[in-house]
Motif scaffolding. Structure first.
Motif, PDB file in Angstrom:
ATOM      1  N   UNK A   1       5.996  40.144  50.901  1.00 10.83           N
ATOM      2  CA  UNK A   1       5.670  41.079  49.929  1.00 10.83           C
ATOM      3  C   UNK A   1       6.554  40.548  48.423  1.00 10.83           C
ATOM      4  N   UNK A   2       7.701  40.311  48.567  1.00 15.80           N
ATOM      5  CA  UNK A   2       8.303  39.733  47.327  1.00 15.80           C
ATOM      6  C   UNK A   2       7.915  38.745  46.624  1.00 15.80           C
ATOM      7  N   UNK A   3       7.246  37.672  47.575  1.00 18.61           N
ATOM      8  CA  UNK A   3       6.732  36.609  46.817  1.00 18.61           C
ATOM      9  C   UNK A   3       5.577  36.647  46.135  1.00 18.61           C
ATOM     10  N   UNK A   4       4.546  37.362  46.593  1.00 16.48           N
ATOM     11  CA  UNK A   4       3.489  37.800  45.690  1.00 16.48           C
ATOM     12  C   UNK A   4       3.719  38.707  44.494  1.00 16.48           C
ATOM     13  N   UNK A   5       4.714  39.606  44.424  1.00 14.99           N
ATOM     14  CA  UNK A   5       5.191  40.204  43.330  1.00 14.99           C
ATOM     15  C   UNK A   5       5.694  39.081  42.297  1.00 14.99           C
ATOM     16  N   UNK A   6       6.781  38.222  42.812  1.00 11.17           N
ATOM     17  CA  UNK A   6       7.363  37.374  42.032  1.00 11.17           C
ATOM     18  C   UNK A   6       6.209  36.388  41.451  1.00 11.17           C
ATOM     19  N   UNK A   7       5.587  35.978  41.975  1.00  9.57           N
ATOM     20  CA  UNK A   7       4.455  34.758  41.541  1.00  9.57           C
ATOM     21  C   UNK A   7       3.899  35.487  40.322  1.00  9.57           C
ATOM     22  N   UNK A   8       3.577  36.674  40.284  1.00 11.22           N
ATOM     23  CA  UNK A   8       3.051  37.054  38.883  1.00 11.22           C
ATOM     24  C   UNK A   8       4.274  37.480  37.870  1.00 11.22           C
ATOM     25  N   UNK A   9       5.612  38.011  38.370  1.00 15.25           N
ATOM     26  CA  UNK A   9       6.506  38.051  37.362  1.00 15.25           C
ATOM     27  C   UNK A   9       6.738  36.738  36.700  1.00 15.25           C
TER      28      UNK A   9
ATOM     29  N   UNK B   1      12.227  50.408  29.971  1.00 14.61           N
ATOM     30  CA  UNK B   1      13.465  50.739  30.859  1.00 14.61           C
ATOM     31  C   UNK B   1      13.369  51.152  32.300  1.00 14.61           C
ATOM     32  N   UNK B   2      12.040  51.465  32.439  1.00 18.12           N
ATOM     33  CA  UNK B   2      11.644  51.906  33.868  1.00 18.12           C
ATOM     34  C   UNK B   2      11.293  50.263  34.579  1.00 18.12           C
ATOM     35  N   UNK B   3      10.625  49.697  33.890  1.00 15.67           N
ATOM     36  CA  UNK B   3      10.445  48.225  34.701  1.00 15.67           C
ATOM     37  C   UNK B   3      11.571  47.575  34.806  1.00 15.67           C
ATOM     38  N   UNK B   4      12.462  47.436  33.997  1.00 13.50           N
ATOM     39  CA  UNK B   4      13.672  46.984  34.126  1.00 13.50           C
ATOM     40  C   UNK B   4      14.774  47.346  35.273  1.00 13.50           C
ATOM     41  N   UNK B   5      14.665  48.761  35.440  1.00  7.52           N
ATOM     42  CA  UNK B   5      15.206  49.510  36.626  1.00  7.52           C
ATOM     43  C   UNK B   5      14.633  49.081  37.723  1.00  7.52           C
ATOM     44  N   UNK B   6      13.316  49.142  37.904  1.00  8.49           N
ATOM     45  CA  UNK B   6      12.536  48.991  38.980  1.00  8.49           C
ATOM     46  C   UNK B   6      12.785  47.668  39.524  1.00  8.49           C
TER      47      UNK B   6
ATOM     48  N   UNK C   1       9.463  43.576  34.732  1.00  8.02           N
ATOM     49  CA  UNK C   1       8.400  42.922  35.448  1.00  8.02           C
ATOM     50  C   UNK C   1       6.895  43.549  34.926  1.00  8.02           C
ATOM     51  N   UNK C   2       5.893  42.841  35.374  1.00  8.97           N
ATOM     52  CA  UNK C   2       4.689  43.131  34.630  1.00  8.97           C
ATOM     53  C   UNK C   2       4.495  44.623  34.783  1.00  8.97           C
ATOM     54  N   UNK C   3       3.947  45.214  33.714  1.00 12.04           N
ATOM     55  CA  UNK C   3       3.607  46.522  33.737  1.00 12.04           C
ATOM     56  C   UNK C   3       2.822  46.924  34.906  1.00 12.04           C
ATOM     57  N   UNK C   4       1.808  46.196  35.213  1.00 10.78           N
ATOM     58  CA  UNK C   4       0.642  46.512  36.483  1.00 10.78           C
ATOM     59  C   UNK C   4       1.684  46.608  37.910  1.00 10.78           C
ATOM     60  N   UNK C   5       2.893  46.013  38.101  1.00 10.61           N
ATOM     61  CA  UNK C   5       3.595  46.164  39.109  1.00 10.61           C
ATOM     62  C   UNK C   5       4.673  47.346  39.084  1.00 10.61           C
ATOM     63  N   UNK C   6       4.386  48.024  38.146  1.00  7.14           N
ATOM     64  CA  UNK C   6       5.279  49.384  37.991  1.00  7.14           C
ATOM     65  C   UNK C   6       4.572  50.425  38.815  1.00  7.14           C
ATOM     66  N   UNK C   7       5.633  51.085  39.639  1.00 10.37           N
ATOM     67  CA  UNK C   7       5.083  52.321  40.487  1.00 10.37           C
ATOM     68  C   UNK C   7       4.161  53.195  39.602  1.00 10.37           C
ATOM     69  N   UNK C   8       4.492  53.444  38.427  1.00  9.83           N
ATOM     70  CA  UNK C   8       3.672  54.623  37.712  1.00  9.83           C
ATOM     71  C   UNK C   8       2.330  53.991  36.882  1.00  9.83           C
ATOM     72  N   UNK C   9       2.460  52.556  36.854  1.00 10.98           N
ATOM     73  CA  UNK C   9       1.246  52.057  35.970  1.00 10.98           C
ATOM     74  C   UNK C   9      -0.097  52.585  36.352  1.00 10.98           C
ATOM     75  N   UNK C  10      -0.822  53.204  35.718  1.00 11.74           N
ATOM     76  CA  UNK C  10      -2.256  53.633  35.899  1.00 11.74           C
ATOM     77  C   UNK C  10      -2.164  54.998  36.127  1.00 11.74           C
ATOM     78  N   UNK C  11      -1.045  55.629  35.910  1.00  7.07           N
ATOM     79  CA  UNK C  11      -1.038  57.107  36.403  1.00  7.07           C
ATOM     80  C   UNK C  11      -0.995  58.030  34.663  1.00  7.07           C
ATOM     81  N   UNK C  12      -1.432  59.057  34.820  1.00  6.88           N
ATOM     82  CA  UNK C  12      -1.096  59.985  33.548  1.00  6.88           C
ATOM     83  C   UNK C  12       0.138  59.848  32.735  1.00  6.88           C
TER      84      UNK C  12
ATOM     85  N   UNK D   1       4.181  58.592  41.850  1.00  5.51           N
ATOM     86  CA  UNK D   1       4.078  56.984  42.547  1.00  5.51           C
ATOM     87  C   UNK D   1       3.607  57.033  43.408  1.00  5.51           C
ATOM     88  N   UNK D   2       3.800  58.127  44.441  1.00  3.11           N
ATOM     89  CA  UNK D   2       3.390  58.287  45.721  1.00  3.11           C
ATOM     90  C   UNK D   2       1.936  58.337  45.834  1.00  3.11           C
ATOM     91  N   UNK D   3       1.056  58.885  44.989  1.00  8.16           N
ATOM     92  CA  UNK D   3      -0.287  59.349  44.873  1.00  8.16           C
ATOM     93  C   UNK D   3      -1.051  58.084  44.034  1.00  8.16           C
TER      94      UNK D   3
END
Length: 302
Positions: free
Chosen positions: A171-179, A72-77, A49-60, A261-263
């Motif tokens: 929710x899925x629709x918005x994500x998939x429009x980017x993917x 690997x992470x985005x494929x499993x996500x 999926x687009x890296x921007x949609x990964x739960x960890x994108x933007x974190x240290x 991811x939670x924060x």
């Protein structure tokens, strides 16, 4: 009032919407078995999926990850999200069948409801084959969520059933429009996303119309109860999208990844963006009560 016991006739507006959706289904539908090249090799650098949609994108933690770990992470996500989609589509199909039980089969509403079920069956198989192609195991919600859903799918009806359906679809629709537009996203994900976006747009129109229909003339007590139940269902769906096992699969410290991811403020912002249209509709329908808003805020949907 559950879908299985509804006896009032649907409106002319409802039938008109359903008739137009049936016409659209006849002219614009896809067969994933032929639209997707299931034999094409997967490029090693293709994201799930687009890296921007990964739960960890933007974190240290994301900055510390290798490119291979990110892929690997985005494929499993994405496969976790698809697995959750399959789980909820099975719930959705049962709720729609109960809602249409002993309704007039000549009505366009009844016929589109069955058309939607047929679509969802194809989508579930498409998601399942995509995950198998990516060699990612099935991810499921927590056991307590799975068991609670058995009750929900057996008793939810009317605006609650269609409200829960709309949440998952929007929710899925918005994500998939980017993917589907992501140049660094795997072709198999882009194509499956395109198919799902096109066909789910009809399902969302149908769900919105059904919600409007069921909301007509209901009591204030039922409206407040339905708003809270839909919000609770939404929070469960959102929390179940990404299984914690995806972090372990990417070779990460699961506890640290879950906390990151939670924060993650970026993730929260993306989720609010994805839910903006949904919240606008729920407000218009009278289903955005104060208690419901508090629930949506806890999962960063508003």
């Amino acid at each position: 009032m559950t879908g299985a016991t509804r006896t009032t006739e649907h409106s002319a507006a409802d039938d008109d919407v359903s008739r137009r959706l049936l016409e659209s289904s006849a002219t614009l539908s896809y067969d994933p078995m032929t639209e997707i090249d299931w034999e094409a090799p997967l490029p090693e650098d293709g994201y799930g999926l687009n890296p921007e949609w990964s739960t960890l994108y933007g974190t240290p933690l994301w900055d510390e990850m290798t490119e291979a770990q990110r892929v690997t992470l985005t494929r499993h996500e994405v496969c976790s999200i698809m697995s959750t989609g399959i789980w909820f589509e099975m719930i959705l199909q049962q709720m729609i069948l109960r809602d249409q039980y002993v309704h007039n089969p000549a009505n366009a509403e009844f016929q589109f409801a069955l058309t939607e079920i047929a679509d969802e069956c194809r989508h579930s198989i498409m998601f399942a084959r995509t995950c198998a192609k990516l060699d990612v195991p099935a991810y499921f919600p927590r056991k307590d969520v799975v068991e609670a859903a058995r009750i929900f799918k057996s008793v939810a009806g009317g605006e609650v059933a269609y409200g829960g359906t709309l949440v998952a679809e929007e929710v899925l629709d918005v994500m998939q429009r980017d993917w589907m537009r992501g140049e660094n996203v795997l072709d198999i994900v882009r194509t499956s996303s395109k198919i799902h976006v096109v066909e789910e747009s009809r399902h969302m129109k149908f769900a919105r119309q059904e919600i409007r229909e069921h909301m007509e003339g209901i009591s204030p007590l039922r409206r407040r109860a339905s708003a809270a139940l839909i919000a609770l269902g939404a929070s469960v769906i959102v929390r179940s999208l990404v299984n914690y096992g995806v972090y372990r699969a990417a070779g990460l410290d699961t506890r640290r990844a879950v906390e990151a991811a939670a924060n993650n403020p970026h993730r929260r912002s993306m989720m609010r963006t994805a839910c903006a249209g949904l919240m606008e509709f729920l407000d218009e329908a009278g289903l955005l009560t104060r208690p419901a808003v508090a629930i949506y805020r806890r999962v960063h949907m508003i």
